[in-house]
Write a protein that holds these residues in place. Structure first.
Motif, PDB file in Angstrom:
ATOM      1  N   THR A 172       0.364  -1.315  -0.195  1.00 15.87           N
ATOM      2  CA  THR A 172       0.159   0.183  -0.254  1.00 15.87           C
ATOM      3  C   THR A 172       0.589   1.247   0.350  1.00 15.87           C
ATOM      4  O   THR A 172       2.200   0.956  -0.001  1.00 15.87           O
ATOM      5  N   GLY A 173       0.493   1.977  -0.152  1.00 12.38           N
ATOM      6  CA  GLY A 173       0.860   3.305  -0.428  1.00 12.38           C
ATOM      7  C   GLY A 173       1.404   4.535  -1.762  1.00 12.38           C
ATOM      8  O   GLY A 173       0.979   3.585  -2.528  1.00 12.38           O
ATOM      9  N   LEU A 174       1.872   5.224  -1.328  1.00  9.49           N
ATOM     10  CA  LEU A 174       1.972   6.068  -2.802  1.00  9.49           C
ATOM     11  C   LEU A 174       3.504   7.090  -2.020  1.00  9.49           C
ATOM     12  O   LEU A 174       3.509   7.629  -1.452  1.00  9.49           O
ATOM     13  N   PHE A 175       4.121   7.360  -3.337  1.00 10.92           N
ATOM     14  CA  PHE A 175       5.519   8.513  -2.997  1.00 10.92           C
ATOM     15  C   PHE A 175       4.722   9.482  -3.582  1.00 10.92           C
ATOM     16  O   PHE A 175       3.589   9.535  -4.350  1.00 10.92           O
ATOM     17  N   THR A 176       5.210  10.147  -2.235  1.00 10.85           N
ATOM     18  CA  THR A 176       4.223  12.105  -2.528  1.00 10.85           C
ATOM     19  C   THR A 176       6.041  12.290  -2.908  1.00 10.85           C
ATOM     20  O   THR A 176       7.592  12.214  -2.135  1.00 10.85           O
TER      21      THR A 176
ATOM     22  N   THR B 297       9.249  20.725  -6.674  1.00  8.97           N
ATOM     23  CA  THR B 297       9.578  19.333  -6.239  1.00  8.97           C
ATOM     24  C   THR B 297       7.765  19.322  -7.207  1.00  8.97           C
ATOM     25  O   THR B 297       6.946  19.398  -6.238  1.00  8.97           O
ATOM     26  N   TYR B 298       8.017  18.034  -8.497  1.00  7.99           N
ATOM     27  CA  TYR B 298       6.869  17.561  -8.828  1.00  7.99           C
ATOM     28  C   TYR B 298       7.077  15.860  -9.033  1.00  7.99           C
ATOM     29  O   TYR B 298       7.733  16.017  -9.740  1.00  7.99           O
ATOM     30  N   ASN B 299       6.127  15.086  -8.432  1.00  9.23           N
ATOM     31  CA  ASN B 299       5.648  13.817  -9.120  1.00  9.23           C
ATOM     32  C   ASN B 299       4.531  13.641  -9.693  1.00  9.23           C
ATOM     33  O   ASN B 299       3.751  14.602 -10.145  1.00  9.23           O
ATOM     34  N   ILE B 300       5.127  13.282 -11.026  1.00 11.53           N
ATOM     35  CA  ILE B 300       4.558  12.863 -11.833  1.00 11.53           C
ATOM     36  C   ILE B 300       3.957  11.038 -12.212  1.00 11.53           C
ATOM     37  O   ILE B 300       4.903  10.456 -12.194  1.00 11.53           O
ATOM     38  N   GLY B 301       2.882  10.917 -12.380  1.00  6.86           N
ATOM     39  CA  GLY B 301       2.535   9.244 -12.432  1.00  6.86           C
ATOM     40  C   GLY B 301       1.701   8.899 -13.279  1.00  6.86           C
ATOM     41  O   GLY B 301       0.678  10.165 -13.242  1.00  6.86           O
ATOM     42  N   GLY B 302       1.164   8.131 -12.982  1.00  3.96           N
ATOM     43  CA  GLY B 302      -0.025   7.635 -14.670  1.00  3.96           C
ATOM     44  C   GLY B 302      -1.616   6.998 -13.661  1.00  3.96           C
ATOM     45  O   GLY B 302      -2.730   7.169 -14.276  1.00  3.96           O
ATOM     46  N   HIS B 303      -1.230   7.460 -12.156  1.00  5.69           N
ATOM     47  CA  HIS B 303      -2.212   6.060 -11.048  1.00  5.69           C
ATOM     48  C   HIS B 303      -2.797   4.874 -12.584  1.00  5.69           C
ATOM     49  O   HIS B 303      -4.189   4.060 -12.411  1.00  5.69           O
TER      50      HIS B 303
END
Ligand code: NAD
Ligand code: DAU
Length: 350
Positions: A141-145, A244-250
Motif C-alpha cells: 500500500t501507499g504512494l510516493f509523495t 519538486t513535482y511527482n508525475i505518474g499515471g495512477h
C-alpha cells in the motif's frame, strides 16, 4: 526570437517527445538539443522536426566540462531542461561507474556552467527530469509523495538521487532557479527495446521468448510518454523555484498482468490465435535488488497546475503497439549490431 533553451538527451526516448512538443508549440523559442548519441540516442527520433528553424542539434558529452562551459558561453542559454542520462537499471548493475559519470558528474558540469554563466538566476531556470526510483520501493500500500524520503536501491536510482541532491544544493547554496520532477515508468513510441514494453513487443513480433524477472509480481505505474512531456511543459513554465513535482499515471500493473494484456493486443494485431503470444512468456532469474512496487501520488501537480494523464492505459498500449508495427525500419535499425547478443542471449531460465 524568445528564450534559447538547452535540452540535454533530446535524442532519447522522452527527450525526443519533449523536443518535438517544444519545437512545434513554441515557435519563438530556440531549442538546442545536446546529445552524445549513445546506443539509446537516435536522430531518427526527430526526423520530422530536424529542419525547423527554431531547432538545432549538437553532438556532445555532458561529462566533458570544458566543452559544456564553452557551449554555455557561446549560446547564452536562458534555461536548461536536463534529461541526458544513462537510464536502464540492468545496465547500471553491470556498469555502475558509467552511471556516476553521466548522471552525477554530467549533471554537476551543467550546474557549474549554469552558475558561471547566469548573472540573473531568477530569470534562468534549471529543470532536472528525474525518476520515482529515488524513493525506493513501496510495500503493498501507499504512494510516493514529494516528501517521501529518498531510499534508492540500484546504482541507477542512486545516481539519479545524487543528481537530484546536487540540483537542490545549487538552489540552496548558490540561489540557482531549479525545478525537479520525479516521474514513473513511461511507455510509447521511440522507446529503446531494452525496457519491458518495447522489448516484449519486439520479441513477440519475432517469436522470441518474453523474459519475466522473478515471478512477475513487481508493480510499476505506467504513464504515456506524451503525457510526461506535457507535464514537463506545465511545470517548466509554472512551478515555483526550488519546487519538486511527482508525475505518474495512477496506473499500476504487475509485470505479468501487463504482459498478458500486451500478448492479447499483439495476437489481435498480428492476426494470431488468442493465446499464441502468451506462450512466449518465460520466467527468468530476478533482477538483483529488484524494487517491488512504484506508485505515484501526483495530486500536487494536478491541484497546483491542472495537469492530468490524457490516456487510459489500454488505449495508450494499443497506440504504442501500432507505432512499433508501423515503424519497422526504426525497430530494425535499433536492433541491428550487437543488440541481439546484449539483449537476447543473457537470460537464465528459472
Ligand atoms: P534514454 O536512455 O532513452 O535517453 C537518454 C539520452 O541521453 C540518449 O539520447 C543518450 O544519447 C543521451 N545521453 C546519455 N549519456 C549522455 C552524455 N554523457 N552526454 C550527452 N547525452 C547523453 O532515456 P529516457 O528514458 O528518455 O529518460 C530521459 C530522462 O528521464 C532520464 O534522465 C531518466 O532518468 C528520466 N526518466 C525516465 C523515465 C522512463 O520511464 N524512461 C521515467 C522517469 C524519469
Ligand atoms: O520508474 C521510472 C523508471 O522506469 C525510469 O527512471 C527508468 O529510466 C526506466 O528504465 C524505468 O525503470 P524500470 O526498471 O522500472 O523499467 P524496465 O522497463 O527496465 O522494467 C520494468 C519492470 O519489468 C521491472 O519490474 C523489471 C521488469 N522486467 C524488465 C525487463 C527489461 C522484466 O520482467 N523483464 C525484462 O526483460
Amino acid at each position: 526570437m524568445g528564450k534559447t533553451i538547452l535540452v540535454t538527451g533530446g535524442a532519447g526516448f522522452i527527450g525526443s517527445h519533449l523536443v518535438r512538443l517544444f519545437v512545434n508549440k513554441y515557435s519563438d523559442y530556440k531549442i538546442v538539443n545536446l546529445d552524445k548519441l549513445t546506443y539509446a540516442g537516435n536522430l531518427a527520433n526527430l526526423k520530422d522536426i530536424e529542419n525547423k528553424p527554431n531547432y538545432e542539434f549538437i553532438k556532445g558529452d555532458i561529462v566533458d566540462a570544458t566543452f559544456i562551459n564553452e557551449l554555455f558561453t557561446k549560446y547564452k542559454f536562458d534555461s536548461v531542461i536536463h534529461l541526458a542520462a544513462e537510464s536502464h537499471v540492468d545496465r547500471s548493475i553491470s556498469n555502475p561507474l558509467e552511471f556516476v559519470m553521466t548522471n552525477v558528474i554530467g549533471t554537476v558540469n551543467l550546474l557549474n556552467a549554469a552558475k558561471a554563466t547566469w548573472t540573473q538566476p531568477t530569470t534562468n531556470r534549471f529543470y532536472h527530469v528525474s525518476t520515482d526510483e529515488v524513493y525506493g520501493s513501496l510495500g503493498e500500500t501507499g504512494l510516493f509523495t514529494e516528501t517521501t524520503a529518498y531510499d534508492p536501491h540500484s546504482p541507477y536510482s542512486a545516481s539519479k538521487a545524487s543528481s537530484d541532491h546536487f540540483v537542490r544544493a545549487y538552489h540552496d547554496t548558490f540561489g540557482l532557479d531549479i525545478v525537479i520532477s520525479n516521474c514513473s515508468n513511461n511507455y510509447g513510441g521511440y522507446h529503446f527495446p531494452e525496457k519491458l514494453i518495447p522489448l516484449s513487443i519486439y520479441n513477440i513480433k519475432n517469436n522470441k521468448s518474453i523474459p519475466i524477472y522473478g515471478k512477475g509480481e513487481n508493480i510499476r505505474d505506467w504513464l504515456f510518454v506524451e503525457d510526461h512531456a506535457r507535464a514537463i511543459d506545465v511545470i517548466f513554465h509554472n512551478a515555483k523555484s526550488g519546487s519538486t513535482y511527482n508525475i505518474g499515471g495512477h496506473n499500476e500493473w504487475t509485470n505479468i498482468d501487463l504482459i498478458r494484456l500486451l500478448c492479447k493486443v499483439m495476437d489481435k494485431k498480428l492476426n494470431r490465435a488468442e493465446g499464441t503470444s502468451a506462450q512466449l512468456i518465460t520466467y527468468v532469474k530476478d533482477r538483483a535488488g529488484h524494487d517491488l512496487r512504484y506508485a505515484i501520488d501526483s495530486s500536487k501537480l494536478q491541484n497546483d497546475l491542472g495537469w492530468k494523464p490524457s490516456l487510459q492505459f489500454e488505449e495508450g498500449l494499443e497506440k504504442t503497439v501500432n507505432w512499433y508495427l508501423s515503424n519497422e525500419e526504426w525497430l530494425n535499425n535499433v536492433t541491428s549490431g550487437d543488440y541481439q547478443k546484449y539483449y537476447q542471449e543473457q537470460y537464465v531460465k528459472r
